[in-house]
Structure formats: C-alpha cells, structure tokens
Motif scaffolding. Structure first.
Motif, PDB file in Angstrom:
ATOM      1  N   GLU A  71       0.652  -1.077   0.003  1.00 12.68           N
ATOM      2  CA  GLU A  71       0.103   0.079   0.068  1.00 12.68           C
ATOM      3  C   GLU A  71       0.943   1.210   0.056  1.00 12.68           C
ATOM      4  N   SER A  72       2.124   1.270   0.255  1.00 16.05           N
ATOM      5  CA  SER A  72       3.122   2.196   0.419  1.00 16.05           C
ATOM      6  C   SER A  72       4.149   2.325  -0.689  1.00 16.05           C
ATOM      7  N   GLY A  73       4.123   1.500  -1.763  1.00 13.45           N
ATOM      8  CA  GLY A  73       4.865   1.726  -3.011  1.00 13.45           C
ATOM      9  C   GLY A  73       4.969   0.524  -3.852  1.00 13.45           C
ATOM     10  N   PRO A  74       5.833   0.634  -4.916  1.00 10.11           N
ATOM     11  CA  PRO A  74       5.892  -0.682  -5.758  1.00 10.11           C
ATOM     12  C   PRO A  74       6.402  -1.759  -5.237  1.00 10.11           C
ATOM     13  N   SER A  75       6.054  -3.015  -5.537  1.00 10.25           N
ATOM     14  CA  SER A  75       6.585  -4.065  -4.923  1.00 10.25           C
ATOM     15  C   SER A  75       7.885  -4.328  -4.965  1.00 10.25           C
ATOM     16  N   THR A  76       8.614  -3.667  -5.895  1.00  5.54           N
ATOM     17  CA  THR A  76      10.360  -3.824  -6.004  1.00  5.54           C
ATOM     18  C   THR A  76      10.896  -2.910  -5.125  1.00  5.54           C
ATOM     19  N   THR A  77      10.147  -1.997  -4.395  1.00  2.00           N
ATOM     20  CA  THR A  77      10.941  -1.105  -3.271  1.00  2.00           C
ATOM     21  C   THR A  77      11.144  -2.044  -2.180  1.00  2.00           C
ATOM     22  N   THR A  78      12.469  -1.874  -1.558  1.00  2.00           N
ATOM     23  CA  THR A  78      12.898  -2.475  -0.461  1.00  2.00           C
ATOM     24  C   THR A  78      12.789  -1.635   0.870  1.00  2.00           C
ATOM     25  N   PHE A  79      12.210  -1.993   2.062  1.00  3.71           N
ATOM     26  CA  PHE A  79      12.371  -1.226   3.168  1.00  3.71           C
ATOM     27  C   PHE A  79      13.016  -1.923   4.339  1.00  3.71           C
ATOM     28  N   TRP A  80      13.890  -1.005   4.892  1.00  2.35           N
ATOM     29  CA  TRP A  80      14.659  -1.627   6.304  1.00  2.35           C
ATOM     30  C   TRP A  80      13.502  -2.160   7.247  1.00  2.35           C
ATOM     31  N   ILE A  81      14.039  -3.374   7.623  1.00  2.00           N
ATOM     32  CA  ILE A  81      13.262  -3.751   8.876  1.00  2.00           C
ATOM     33  C   ILE A  81      14.262  -4.083   9.837  1.00  2.00           C
ATOM     34  N   GLY A  82      13.981  -4.607  11.173  1.00  2.00           N
ATOM     35  CA  GLY A  82      15.139  -4.924  12.107  1.00  2.00           C
ATOM     36  C   GLY A  82      16.006  -5.930  11.986  1.00  2.00           C
ATOM     37  N   LEU A  83      16.247  -6.642  10.897  1.00  2.00           N
ATOM     38  CA  LEU A  83      17.277  -7.566  10.791  1.00  2.00           C
ATOM     39  C   LEU A  83      18.646  -7.008  10.501  1.00  2.00           C
ATOM     40  N   PHE A  84      19.591  -7.876  11.587  1.00  2.00           N
ATOM     41  CA  PHE A  84      20.912  -7.414  11.263  1.00  2.00           C
ATOM     42  C   PHE A  84      21.687  -8.644  11.906  1.00  2.00           C
ATOM     43  N   ARG A  85      23.158  -8.463  11.857  1.00  2.00           N
ATOM     44  CA  ARG A  85      24.027  -9.268  12.407  1.00  2.00           C
ATOM     45  C   ARG A  85      25.235  -8.450  12.615  1.00  2.00           C
ATOM     46  N   ASP A  86      25.818  -8.967  13.606  1.00  2.00           N
ATOM     47  CA  ASP A  86      27.293  -8.327  13.930  1.00  2.00           C
ATOM     48  C   ASP A  86      28.031  -9.371  14.583  1.00  2.00           C
ATOM     49  N   GLN A  87      29.240  -9.056  15.175  1.00  2.00           N
ATOM     50  CA  GLN A  87      29.989  -9.811  15.643  1.00  2.00           C
ATOM     51  C   GLN A  87      30.200  -9.835  17.028  1.00  2.00           C
ATOM     52  N   TRP A  88      29.407  -9.236  17.773  1.00  2.00           N
ATOM     53  CA  TRP A  88      29.483  -9.146  19.213  1.00  2.00           C
ATOM     54  C   TRP A  88      28.576  -9.988  20.086  1.00  2.00           C
ATOM     55  N   THR A  89      29.118 -10.509  21.026  1.00  3.13           N
ATOM     56  CA  THR A  89      28.615 -11.723  21.553  1.00  3.13           C
ATOM     57  C   THR A  89      28.755 -11.406  23.111  1.00  3.13           C
ATOM     58  N   TRP A  90      27.535 -11.952  23.936  1.00  2.98           N
ATOM     59  CA  TRP A  90      27.702 -11.661  25.601  1.00  2.98           C
ATOM     60  C   TRP A  90      28.500 -12.833  26.010  1.00  2.98           C
ATOM     61  N   SER A  91      29.232 -12.282  27.269  1.00  2.00           N
ATOM     62  CA  SER A  91      30.068 -13.146  28.128  1.00  2.00           C
ATOM     63  C   SER A  91      29.305 -14.679  28.504  1.00  2.00           C
ATOM     64  N   ASP A  92      28.162 -14.522  28.950  1.00  3.35           N
ATOM     65  CA  ASP A  92      27.273 -15.658  29.293  1.00  3.35           C
ATOM     66  C   ASP A  92      26.686 -16.452  28.180  1.00  3.35           C
ATOM     67  N   GLN A  93      27.163 -15.925  26.736  1.00  2.00           N
ATOM     68  CA  GLN A  93      26.466 -16.726  25.752  1.00  2.00           C
ATOM     69  C   GLN A  93      24.906 -16.337  25.456  1.00  2.00           C
ATOM     70  N   SER A  94      24.427 -15.243  26.180  1.00  2.00           N
ATOM     71  CA  SER A  94      23.017 -14.982  26.229  1.00  2.00           C
ATOM     72  C   SER A  94      22.890 -14.723  24.503  1.00  2.00           C
TER      73      SER A  94
END
Length: 305
Positions: free
Chosen positions: A182-205
């Motif tokens: 409803e907001s634009g052409p089907s070919t348009t890409t929108f950011w969502i909350g997906l990401f990845r990085d190299q940072w990890t928690w000490s307790d492996q959370s």
C-alpha cells in the motif's frame, strides 16, 4: 477421556520455574574487561548481559544510587565470526521462520523486506525507506517513506516509536507485506530490524539488544562500556580499567494446584500418564519450566473423595 482443570483446589501440584531474572551488581573497583569477567564468574554468575531498555534503566538507577562514574563494563565483547541474523528489538531469531529471497550475502549485515514480502540483505549504509514497530511484541507498524541508512532508521524508530519492525511468523510477514504494497511498488525495499554483527555476550546470552552511541562502535577496542549518562554503548580497549556490572541469575518458582477429572480407566499412578499430563500443562505455560511436585509418600496424585 481426560479433562484438565487449572486453578482449582485439587489432587496434584506442579512447580513452575520462570525464565531467569537478572539481579545486577555494580562493582566499583576498576578492572580490565577480562579481570572483571573473572571476578563476576567467581562471585556471581557473569558480567552483565542486557536484553532491553528496562535492563538499561536498572543499570542507570544502580549507578545513580552508588554515585559511580558513567563508564562501566558490561558483558558484550567482539567475537571472531559474524553471527546469525538477529532482530534490533532485542530478540534473537529464535523461530524457524525466515523468508529470504535468496541466501543472504555474507558481505552485508543489514536486512530489508520487499513489497512481495521477501527479505534481502543489503549494505547497512544504503538509504532506504523503513518500517517502525510501535512497541515490543506489538503488531502495530508504521511505514516511513523518508530514506535513511539502517542505523539512522533504527535511531528514528527508537526515538519516535519503539524499534525497527520485527517478524516472527508467516502471518506477521504477510501483514507487513500488505502494508508495504500500500506504500509503494512491490520492487521497493524497506529496512526492517534484521541485522547481524560480531558482538557476543560473556554468558552466551542470545540477546540481540544493542544500543550504540551514534558514532559507535568506532573500533576503539573489542569490549563494551555502558555510558550511564547517555544510556548508550561504547567500544573500548579490553585492557582499559573501569568499574563493572555483574549479575546473578534468579529463578522464580511457583506452585500451582490443579484438579484432574478422568474416567476410571486412566491409571494416574503410571509414569507415562503423568508425563503426558505434564506435557499438556507445559503447553499452557510456555516459557516456564514445569515439573511435578512429588508428595511425601512418593505419589503425585491423591484421589479426591
């Protein structure tokens, strides 16, 4: 035939153990990150992990009460390998549901969604429209047509709503897809909350919660400080000495009384039967660990006269 009735005075009890609650402790003695980690593991559970903004506020309150300085170690540290895809809202991608158009490019660390509902990986510096989520666990989304980088979009959503949008099922994905159509052409890409990085928690959370200062991480180091004034994260050299937060894990236990109504053919003394009943109860209390409370005579159930 078995009828399970919960919350009635009854012939059996189950013990429910809630998910782990973290009790934070601020240690004012300055130590390197590794020394702080060792201290926390010996005296408590580990260096502090942070899962959401409520956790951050608790850390701020503890620091304010103690009069401690603003830069304090937490348990986040840079690892050697780019991790799995996570959600900005603070939850790792714990469900099996994904909807990638093709396997994500290993050189890109941010994710978006096309109008056809498919997910794509892209450079985090690309400028795209984006979708904000109104609250944690909320189904209410807001499409923002202004184009921003992924980090800028994240900052906008956190300031004006809650966070970038997250998706955990096909139903949620289809609902978001309809909004994008409803907001634009089907070919348009929108950011969502997906990401990845190299940072990890000490307790492996598996917490994917990150709340970096706007220019962080800037490669000052591979360990993370929590700034209690700005309530943001900063990278620093692990050999630097700062006070630190530890946490101890607390699990709440509850005893629930229940009544079982069954026909006479059901043998409640049979272990297979009690395990099957427990499995039904577990479904009703998803997220908690459930076990039978055995009575002094070794039985689980008592027949109600």
């Amino acid at each position: 035939m078995l009828h399970l009735v919960i919350w009635l005075l009854a012939s059996g009890c189950v013990t429910l153990c809630s998910p782990i609650h973290r009790e934070y402790h601020l240690i004012s003695e300055a130590k390197t990150w590794a020394q702080a980690q060792s201290y926390c593991r010996n005296s408590y559970t580990d260096l502090a992990s942070v899962s959401n903004r409520d956790d951050m506020r608790r850390l701020v309150e503890i620091a304010a009460a103690s009069g401690e300085g603003r830069s304090i170690w937490i348990g986040l540290k840079k690892g050697g390998v780019v991790g799995s895809w996570m959600w900005s809202v603070g939850e790792a991608q714990t469900t099996d549901y994904t909807n990638w158009a093709s396997p994500p490019d290993s050189s890109y660390n941010c994710g978006g969604m096309r109008g056809d509902g498919k997910w794509l990986s892209a450079s985090c510096e690309a400028v795209l429209p984006f979708v904000c989520q109104e609250g944690e666990g909320s189904s209410k989304m807001h499409v923002v047509l202004e184009e921003k980088s992924w980090r800028s979009a994240q900052g906008y959503c956190r300031q004006n709503y809650h966070d970038l949008a997250s998706v955990s099922s096909q139903t949620e994905n289809q609902a978001l897809q309809q909004m994008l159509n409803e907001s634009g052409p089907s070919t348009t890409t929108f950011w969502i909350g997906l990401f990845r990085d190299q940072w990890t928690w000490s307790d492996q959370s598996n917490s994917s919660f990150r709340y970096w200062e706007s220019d962080q991480p800037n490669h000052d180091g591979e360990c993370v400080l929590f700034d209690t004034f700005y309530e943001t994260l900063w990278d620093r050299a692990c050999g630097s000495s700062f006070p630190f937060y530890c946490y101890s894990a607390v699990t709440w236990r509850y005893v629930v009384r229940l009544e079982l109504k069954s026909d006479s053919s059901l043998n409640l003394g049979d272990s297979a039967t009690s395990e099957a009943i427990l499995a039904q109860i577990q479904k009703r209390f998803e997220g908690a660990r459930v076990q039978w409370r055995v009575q002094p005579d070794g039985t689980i159930f008592k027949k109600k006269e």
